[in-house]
Design an enzyme around this catalytic site. Structure first.
Site, PDB file in Angstrom:
ATOM      1  N   GLU A  18      26.789  41.592  36.457  1.00 23.02           N
ATOM      2  CA  GLU A  18      27.206  42.862  35.845  1.00 23.02           C
ATOM      3  C   GLU A  18      27.637  42.642  34.413  1.00 23.02           C
ATOM      4  O   GLU A  18      27.294  43.407  33.520  1.00 23.02           O
ATOM      5  CB  GLU A  18      28.451  43.391  36.558  1.00 23.02           C
ATOM      6  CG  GLU A  18      28.228  44.126  37.803  1.00 23.02           C
ATOM      7  CD  GLU A  18      29.580  44.549  38.335  1.00 23.02           C
ATOM      8  OE1 GLU A  18      29.743  45.728  38.567  1.00 23.02           O
ATOM      9  OE2 GLU A  18      30.470  43.685  38.500  1.00 23.02           O
ATOM     10  N   GLY A  67      32.284  46.571  50.575  1.00 27.05           N
ATOM     11  CA  GLY A  67      31.735  46.731  51.918  1.00 27.05           C
ATOM     12  C   GLY A  67      32.022  48.149  52.404  1.00 27.05           C
ATOM     13  O   GLY A  67      33.136  48.649  52.247  1.00 27.05           O
ATOM     14  N   MET A 111      38.197  43.513  47.107  1.00 23.99           N
ATOM     15  CA  MET A 111      39.250  42.508  46.979  1.00 23.99           C
ATOM     16  C   MET A 111      40.081  42.598  45.689  1.00 23.99           C
ATOM     17  O   MET A 111      40.875  41.700  45.433  1.00 23.99           O
ATOM     18  CB  MET A 111      38.621  41.108  47.107  1.00 23.99           C
ATOM     19  CG  MET A 111      37.892  40.901  48.420  1.00 23.99           C
ATOM     20  SD  MET A 111      37.083  39.301  48.574  1.00 23.99           S
ATOM     21  CE  MET A 111      38.483  38.201  48.691  1.00 23.99           C
ATOM     22  N   ASP A 124      27.174  45.963  51.484  1.00 21.68           N
ATOM     23  CA  ASP A 124      27.102  45.543  52.891  1.00 21.68           C
ATOM     24  C   ASP A 124      27.967  46.493  53.709  1.00 21.68           C
ATOM     25  O   ASP A 124      28.612  47.369  53.146  1.00 21.68           O
ATOM     26  CB  ASP A 124      27.604  44.092  53.019  1.00 21.68           C
ATOM     27  CG  ASP A 124      29.033  43.943  52.524  1.00 21.68           C
ATOM     28  OD1 ASP A 124      29.953  44.187  53.306  1.00 21.68           O
ATOM     29  OD2 ASP A 124      29.251  43.621  51.341  1.00 21.68           O
TER      30      ASP A 124
HETATM   31  N1  ADE Z   1      32.987  43.129  48.498  1.00 21.12           N
HETATM   32  C1  ADE Z   1      31.715  43.384  48.900  1.00 21.12           C
HETATM   33  N2  ADE Z   1      31.625  43.355  50.238  1.00 21.12           N
HETATM   34  C2  ADE Z   1      32.869  43.076  50.697  1.00 21.12           C
HETATM   35  C3  ADE Z   1      33.409  42.890  51.976  1.00 21.12           C
HETATM   36  N3  ADE Z   1      32.639  42.980  53.066  1.00 21.12           N
HETATM   37  N4  ADE Z   1      34.727  42.594  52.082  1.00 21.12           N
HETATM   38  C4  ADE Z   1      35.503  42.483  50.981  1.00 21.12           C
HETATM   39  N5  ADE Z   1      35.037  42.631  49.745  1.00 21.12           N
HETATM   40  C5  ADE Z   1      33.729  42.924  49.591  1.00 21.12           C
END
Ligand code: ADE
Length: 240
Positions: free
Chosen positions: A18, A84, A181, A205
């Site tokens: 990015e 996520g 996070m 995800d």
């Molecule tokens: N960033 C992208 N996917 C994540 C996930 N599954 N858990 C925490 N941070 C993320």
């Protein structure tokens, strides 16, 4: 110390892909190294910007934000990255703009209620209304084929990569659209400094058993392209 520019904005990315995409649009930017991080100072769409990688996790993100505020005197922040998906109605490839952020791993019970940041009186930290509106409009305008959601994003020092953990978070925090996070740490720092923040995440995800496979593939192929497109449009629409 740089001169105090009222309009200076921080562009904080979570991934090198990015940042490179943003830096490709800032050929005259110069780099300053602070605390092991490279801060790129330059211009984009007529704005003075400082672009940097947040690092991964809440402490890294909070430190990055503090340096941006104290050393580079930014007056607003935009964070882009991946997350996520948690809620049932969101899918990989959707974009989520945070209206508020919460630390899902904060728990000082029984001294304070679960999720409340001790002595702040606050569990959910709101993003700035004006920046968030511009960010939402920019995402919807530049990616008309993509589902763009607005709502709660939760953060913790954990890559969520199992269906059971994802379900636990969904049950505990049913409003949460996505998990990542860094965002809530930035929100806490920005609140303490009274600096407006907005956050956009592309879902890489579903925070389930396949998360660790989907995540790296998605980051390279899609997320960095989405980020730079949204950032560019956001800066075009943002008053100086
Ligand atoms: N960033 C992208 N996917 C994540 C996930 N599954 N858990 C925490 N941070 C993320």
């Amino acid at each position: 110390m740089l001169p105090n520019e009222p309009s200076r904005i921080a562009l904080i990315g979570a991934m090198p892909e990015e940042l490179s995409a943003v830096l490709a649009c800032m050929p005259e930017a110069h780099c300053e190294n602070v605390a092991g991080r490279q801060f790129w100072v330059g211009h984009l769409q007529g704005h003075e910007v400082v672009a940097v990688l947040s690092g991964i996790g809440k402490v890294a993100a909070a430190l990055t934000a503090t340096v941006l505020l104290e050393k580079f005197q930014v007056k607003r922040m935009l964070f882009t990255g991946v997350a996520g998906g948690l809620a049932q109605h969101v899918s990989v490839g959707d974009v989520v703009v945070a209206s508020e952020l919460l630390q899902h791993d904060m728990n000082a019970e029984p001294l304070f209620p679960q999720y409340v940041v001790p002595l702040s009186g606050c569990a959910k930290f709101k993003t700035d209304e004006d920046l968030t509106r511009i960010l939402l409009e920019s995402a919807r305008h530049t990616l008309p084929q993509v589902q763009v959601h607005a709502g709660l994003i939760i953060s913790g020092d954990q890559f969520v990569a199992s269906a059971s953990e994802s379900l636990r978070l969904q049950c505990a925090l049913p409003e949460a659209l996505a998990v990542e996070m860094e965002g809530a740490a930035l929100a806490q720092v920005c609140r303490d400094y009274g600096v407006p923040l907005c956050v956009v995440r592309t879902l890489s995800d579903r925070a389930d058993d396949e998360a660790h496979i989907d995540f790296p593939k998605f980051v390279k192929e899609v997320a960095s392209h989405y980020s730079v497109t949204i950032v560019s449009e956001f800066l075009k629409r943002l008053p100086t």
